[in-house]
Write a protein that holds these residues in place. Structure first.
Motif, short mmCIF file in Angstrom:
data_model
loop_
_atom_site.label_atom_id
_atom_site.label_comp_id
_atom_site.label_asym_id
_atom_site.label_seq_id
_atom_site.Cartn_x
_atom_site.Cartn_y
_atom_site.Cartn_z
N THR A 108 0.80 -1.22 0.00
CA THR A 108 0.00 0.00 0.00
C THR A 108 0.84 1.28 0.00
N THR A 109 2.16 1.15 -0.10
CA THR A 109 3.02 2.34 -0.16
C THR A 109 4.00 2.32 -1.32
N VAL A 110 4.42 1.14 -1.78
CA VAL A 110 5.49 1.07 -2.77
C VAL A 110 5.03 1.57 -4.14
N GLY A 111 3.72 1.66 -4.37
CA GLY A 111 3.23 2.14 -5.66
C GLY A 111 3.60 3.56 -5.96
N GLN A 112 4.05 4.34 -4.95
CA GLN A 112 4.46 5.71 -5.21
C GLN A 112 5.75 5.77 -6.03
N SER A 113 6.51 4.67 -6.04
CA SER A 113 7.71 4.63 -6.87
C SER A 113 7.66 3.49 -7.90
N PHE A 114 7.06 2.36 -7.53
CA PHE A 114 6.91 1.23 -8.46
C PHE A 114 5.53 1.35 -9.08
N THR A 115 5.45 2.11 -10.17
CA THR A 115 4.14 2.52 -10.69
C THR A 115 3.24 1.38 -11.15
N PRO A 116 3.73 0.17 -11.50
CA PRO A 116 2.77 -0.89 -11.79
C PRO A 116 1.83 -1.20 -10.63
N LEU A 117 2.23 -0.83 -9.40
CA LEU A 117 1.39 -1.06 -8.22
C LEU A 117 0.73 0.22 -7.73
N LYS A 118 0.67 1.24 -8.57
CA LYS A 118 0.15 2.54 -8.11
C LYS A 118 -1.32 2.47 -7.71
N GLU A 119 -2.07 1.52 -8.26
CA GLU A 119 -3.48 1.42 -7.89
C GLU A 119 -3.67 1.00 -6.43
N PHE A 120 -2.63 0.41 -5.83
CA PHE A 120 -2.70 -0.01 -4.43
C PHE A 120 -2.07 1.02 -3.50
N ASP A 121 -1.69 2.17 -4.05
CA ASP A 121 -0.97 3.19 -3.29
C ASP A 121 -1.96 3.94 -2.38
#
Length: 380
Positions: free
Chosen positions: A206-219
């Motif tokens: 729930t935080t790494v999507g701010q840099s790993f954009t493939p997971l940005k939907e979970f940010d």
């Protein structure tokens, strides 16, 4: 008479899983997270504040290098917080043994634990507050955070050396130490470790999507979302915070100081050969996103000013004050074909918050050094 109700007993924290095997299992994960966080933090610090001998050695490639290392730094630091809490829970009963000091070796162990806990708690929670840009302390964050990082690394190394025999005896599946855990505890231990792993995974996801954009939907928990902000990019420091207004930028003229100094208005700068590059902008707070930048190569501007080969450049911003109002760029960055004085972002003229009329964009650089509202370039 109303009967007195006895207060509930304080927790003893002496359950079966407060043992060396559990502490060692959690400690392996925590040690890995702290090691990654420390190494990437050192990289970040020297990219932001390089000593003079390192300025012209720092590499500008790979262009995504800082995005990777700083993303790992923040992600591993956030993951280490629940791991540290779990580790303290596991070793809590042993923090207050009696007598407190039994030998020289025990004194070293106690010292390493005290420094390790204090430095670990300070580093992780001050780092967490830094990524949300809240500084409720009177000292400068960067130098103190960097100094305590070395203190934490030293304390961790001392702790491992002092406790190595016990760590080794509880490392594998079959513990051989004098306090080997009972076999019936293993299912509960696995459940505990699974729960800790799930918690760390949830915080990371729930935080790494701010840099790993493939997971940005979970940010969901990070302070920044890579797509939210003016022109589709986050903004850390606004023009209002920097004291830059549309009127001050409207009378803008770029000054390039060198052996053959000159000045350029914005139309003249736009008339020069324009280059478009795809580069990520990565901030120390952990967020990063790739974008299309269009502008004039810095090396072309310096060459026109008569800059000798391998020249450094000083960049001065229009902002009135700030720790990064003046930035120096080493020769490797200044000569790189990807380093631009950018005028457009994703095909649009820069907004004021993104540095209008011109800003620096360079590969493998911290966001705080991608100077906005550039007013002057000086050949060094």
């Amino acid at each position: 008479m109303t009967p007195r109700i006895a207060p509930p007993p304080l927790p003893s924290f002496r359950g079966r899983l407060h043992d060396a095997r559990t502490a060692t299992s959690i400690g392996r994960w925590l040690g890995l997270a702290i090691t990654v966080c420390f190494l990437t933090g050192v990289i970040s610090h020297y990219l932001q504040h390089p000593p003079n001998w390192l300025v012209d050695v720092l590499p500008s490639r790979p262009s995504w290098g800082y995005r990777l290392t700083q993303g790992l730094h923040v992600a591993s630091g956030i993951a280490a917080i629940p791991l540290l809490m779990a580790k303290l829970w596991a070793v809590y009963p042993r923090l207050f043994v009696s007598p407190p000091l039994r030998s020289v070796r025990h004194a070293l162990e106690r010292l390493s634990v005290a420094v390790l806990v204090a430095a670990g708690v300070f580093q992780l929670f001050s780092g967490l507050l830094n990524i949300v840009e809240w500084y409720p302390w009177p000292f400068a964050f960067v130098p103190v955070h960097f100094a305590v990082a070395w203190l934490l690394a030293g304390a961790l190394l001392l702790h491992i050396v002092v406790k190595w025999l016990e760590i080794r005896s509880h490392w594998g599946r079959g513990s051989t130490g004098p306090r080997a855990p009972a076999a019936e505890d293993e299912p509960d231990r696995r459940s505990l470790l699974t729960g800790i792993a799930a918690g760390v995974g949830a915080v990371t996801l729930t935080t790494v999507g701010q840099s790993f954009t493939p997971l940005k939907e979970f940010d969901l928990l990070a302070p920044r979302h890579p797509d939210h902000g003016t022109q589709g990019l986050p903004v850390n420091r606004t023009a209002a915070a920097a004291g830059v207004t549309a009127s001050s930028a409207g009378n803008w003229r770029l000054t390039v100081a060198g052996p053959r100094p000159y000045g350029l208005t914005l139309p003249e700068l736009n008339a020069l050969p324009q280059v478009e590059v795809r580069l990520p902008i990565a901030c120390v707070e952990g967020w990063s996103v790739e974008a299309r930048w269009t502008g004039v190569r810095i090396r072309d501007l310096l060459e026109r000013a008569g800059a000798p080969p391998r020249s450094r450049v000083r960049v001065v911003s229009l902002e009135r004050a700030g720790a990064y109002r003046v930035m120096e760029m080493g020769s490797t960055y200044a000569a790189d074909s990807l380093t631009l004085l950018a005028l457009r972002l994703n095909g649009q003229v820069l907004s004021l918050d993104h540095g209008f009329p011109a800003r620096i964009i360079a590969p493998n650089r911290p966001g705080v050094l991608q100077t906005k509202w550039v007013g002057r370039l000086e050949v060094l």
